[in-house]
Design a protein around this motif. Structure first.
Motif, mmCIF file in Angstrom:
data_model
loop_
_atom_site.group_PDB
_atom_site.id
_atom_site.type_symbol
_atom_site.label_atom_id
_atom_site.label_comp_id
_atom_site.label_asym_id
_atom_site.label_seq_id
_atom_site.Cartn_x
_atom_site.Cartn_y
_atom_site.Cartn_z
ATOM 1 N N ASP A 75 0.569 -0.982 -0.143
ATOM 2 C CA ASP A 75 0.664 -0.236 0.107
ATOM 3 C C ASP A 75 0.799 1.189 0.001
ATOM 4 O OD1 ASP A 75 -2.194 -1.339 0.067
ATOM 5 O OD2 ASP A 75 -2.871 -1.632 2.517
ATOM 6 N N SER A 76 1.873 0.686 0.825
ATOM 7 C CA SER A 76 2.441 2.565 0.833
ATOM 8 C C SER A 76 4.189 2.620 -0.910
ATOM 9 C CB SER A 76 3.475 2.387 2.176
ATOM 10 O OG SER A 76 4.445 1.139 1.882
ATOM 11 N N GLY A 77 3.869 1.655 -1.699
ATOM 12 C CA GLY A 77 4.209 2.176 -2.773
ATOM 13 C C GLY A 77 5.399 0.849 -2.736
ATOM 14 N N GLY A 78 5.735 -0.133 -1.839
ATOM 15 C CA GLY A 78 7.179 -1.278 -2.584
ATOM 16 C C GLY A 78 7.890 -0.663 -1.398
ATOM 17 N N THR A 79 8.048 -0.121 0.016
ATOM 18 C CA THR A 79 8.611 0.008 1.132
ATOM 19 C C THR A 79 10.597 -0.735 0.589
ATOM 20 O OG1 THR A 79 7.696 1.621 1.547
ATOM 21 C CG2 THR A 79 9.371 1.100 3.245
ATOM 22 N N LEU A 80 9.927 -2.460 1.080
ATOM 23 C CA LEU A 80 9.852 -3.449 1.003
ATOM 24 C C LEU A 80 11.381 -3.993 -0.215
ATOM 25 C CD1 LEU A 80 10.931 -5.699 2.673
ATOM 26 C CD2 LEU A 80 8.724 -6.976 1.645
ATOM 27 N N ALA A 81 10.798 -3.211 -1.508
ATOM 28 C CA ALA A 81 11.857 -3.783 -2.228
ATOM 29 C C ALA A 81 12.533 -2.271 -2.995
ATOM 30 C CB ALA A 81 10.738 -3.595 -3.594
ATOM 31 N N ARG A 82 12.370 -1.189 -1.810
ATOM 32 C CA ARG A 82 13.055 -0.354 -1.568
ATOM 33 C C ARG A 82 14.305 -0.398 -0.987
ATOM 34 N NH1 ARG A 82 9.125 3.393 -2.395
ATOM 35 N NH2 ARG A 82 8.995 3.517 -0.309
ATOM 36 N N ARG A 83 13.850 -1.037 -0.241
ATOM 37 C CA ARG A 83 14.570 -1.836 0.933
ATOM 38 C C ARG A 83 15.235 -2.969 1.866
ATOM 39 N NH1 ARG A 83 13.955 0.998 6.219
ATOM 40 N NH2 ARG A 83 16.071 0.366 6.826
ATOM 41 N N PRO A 84 16.007 -4.035 0.846
ATOM 42 C CA PRO A 84 15.818 -5.353 0.836
ATOM 43 C C PRO A 84 15.710 -5.677 2.121
ATOM 44 C CG PRO A 84 17.106 -5.201 -0.581
ATOM 45 C CD PRO A 84 16.409 -3.516 -0.699
ATOM 46 N N THR A 100 19.441 -0.704 10.052
ATOM 47 C CA THR A 100 18.379 0.456 9.420
ATOM 48 C C THR A 100 19.147 1.410 8.629
ATOM 49 O OG1 THR A 100 20.401 1.484 10.515
ATOM 50 C CG2 THR A 100 19.443 0.760 11.987
ATOM 51 N N GLN A 101 17.986 2.325 8.064
ATOM 52 C CA GLN A 101 18.348 3.439 7.320
ATOM 53 C C GLN A 101 19.793 3.741 6.875
ATOM 54 O OE1 GLN A 101 15.230 5.749 5.911
ATOM 55 N NE2 GLN A 101 16.121 6.037 4.091
ATOM 56 N N ARG A 102 19.623 4.094 7.773
ATOM 57 C CA ARG A 102 21.759 4.882 8.031
ATOM 58 C C ARG A 102 22.731 4.159 7.439
ATOM 59 N NH1 ARG A 102 22.695 9.813 5.716
ATOM 60 N NH2 ARG A 102 22.146 10.557 7.661
ATOM 61 N N GLN A 103 22.163 3.446 8.065
ATOM 62 C CA GLN A 103 23.421 1.625 7.847
ATOM 63 C C GLN A 103 23.541 1.162 6.300
ATOM 64 O OE1 GLN A 103 22.245 -0.973 10.791
ATOM 65 N NE2 GLN A 103 23.865 -0.096 12.477
ATOM 66 N N GLU A 104 22.303 1.510 5.844
ATOM 67 C CA GLU A 104 22.206 0.853 4.159
ATOM 68 C C GLU A 104 23.227 1.465 3.510
ATOM 69 O OE1 GLU A 104 18.422 -0.749 3.067
ATOM 70 O OE2 GLU A 104 17.529 -1.284 4.840
#
Length: 256
Positions: free
Chosen positions: A176-185, A191-195
């Motif tokens: 529903d949020s537009g594929g956040t998981l696909a953008r952050r596997p 964490t996002q910063r570690q990625e």
């Protein structure tokens, strides 16, 4: 060494259900013992013995054999009935750890077509997806009750696949949020910063350049790198890149 009495039978079921006669309960128990058993694997002795007793009490419908590992199970002198299902309790360990993933995948291959089900302390979506990728027929987080745990094992035996409702809802929210998981596997592990630091590391950039690009202090970048290495159990940057390529080969390759 496994426990002195690793076998847990279903005789306790009759005490929980007064409508079952003693003869019928005995027949059910004998049939379960003769036909097949549930193999419970957990290296922690107290945990596996308590879990085995609870599985029987909640009506798993099988004799339970509890061992610390498959090696202990093989070395046991008794001739065991066929295995109906394998329940592996990994506790706080994570399936995204390459060693744990390899261990689980090995069990799936060794016991195929017998279903292997994982019991773990975390319900992170990344862990569940990795477990399913390894071939398990169920992922049970310890946040659920024993009644659901028992039904999950039964579902796996019947040919189904069990995943907690929380993961299904999480997937739905991602879609529903537009594929956040696909953008952050790697969201379940880093964490996002570690990625962000990882992406720069994989490009071979020095700490100073990474700090400049991400608007961080160089000392902060070093802290992030140490934490990344700790999570991956890596000793250097090269090993970090190698392990990440093994764990996320498609996603990271596409992102680069």
């Amino acid at each position: 060494m496994h426990s002195i009495a690793p076998t847990y039978e279903n005789s306790a079921i009759s005490a929980l259900n007064g409508s079952i006669s003693d003869d019928a309960a005995g027949e059910t128990c004998d049939r379960a013992v003769t036909d097949a058993v549930l193999l419970l694997l957990d290296h922690r002795t107290l945990d596996r013995e308590c879990l085995a007793q609870c599985l029987v009490s909640y009506g798993v419908g099988l004799e339970v054999l509890a061992f610390g590992s498959t090696e202990e199970w093989r070395k046991d002198g008794a001739v065991h009935p066929p295995i109906a299902a394998v329940l592996v309790n990994i506790g706080g360990r994570k399936v995204t750890d390459p060693n744990i993933a390899a261990e689980i995948a090995g069990l799936v291959v060794e016991f195929r077509p017998t279903p292997v089900v994982v019991l773990a302390d975390t319900d992170e979506l990344a862990q569940i997806l990795k477990a399913l990728e390894c071939g398990v027929k169920g992922y049970i987080p310890t946040t659920i009750g024993f009644d659901v745990c028992v039904e999950a094992v039964k579902l796996a035996r019947a040919g189904g696949i069990f995943v907690p409702a929380s993961s299904v809802l999480a997937t739905h929210k991602v879609m529903d949020s537009g594929g956040t998981l696909a953008r952050r596997p790697m969201a379940g592990m880093f964490t996002q910063r570690q990625e962000e630091v990882i992406r720069e590391l994989r490009c071979g950039k020095a700490n100073k350049i990474i700090a400049y690009k991400l608007n961080l202090r160089e000392s902060t970048v070093k802290v992030h790198i140490r934490n990344i290495m700790k999570k991956l159990k890596a000793t250097n940057r090269t090993e970090v890149a190698y392990k990440l390529s093994e764990m996320f080969p498609v996603e990271l390759g596409a992102r680069d």
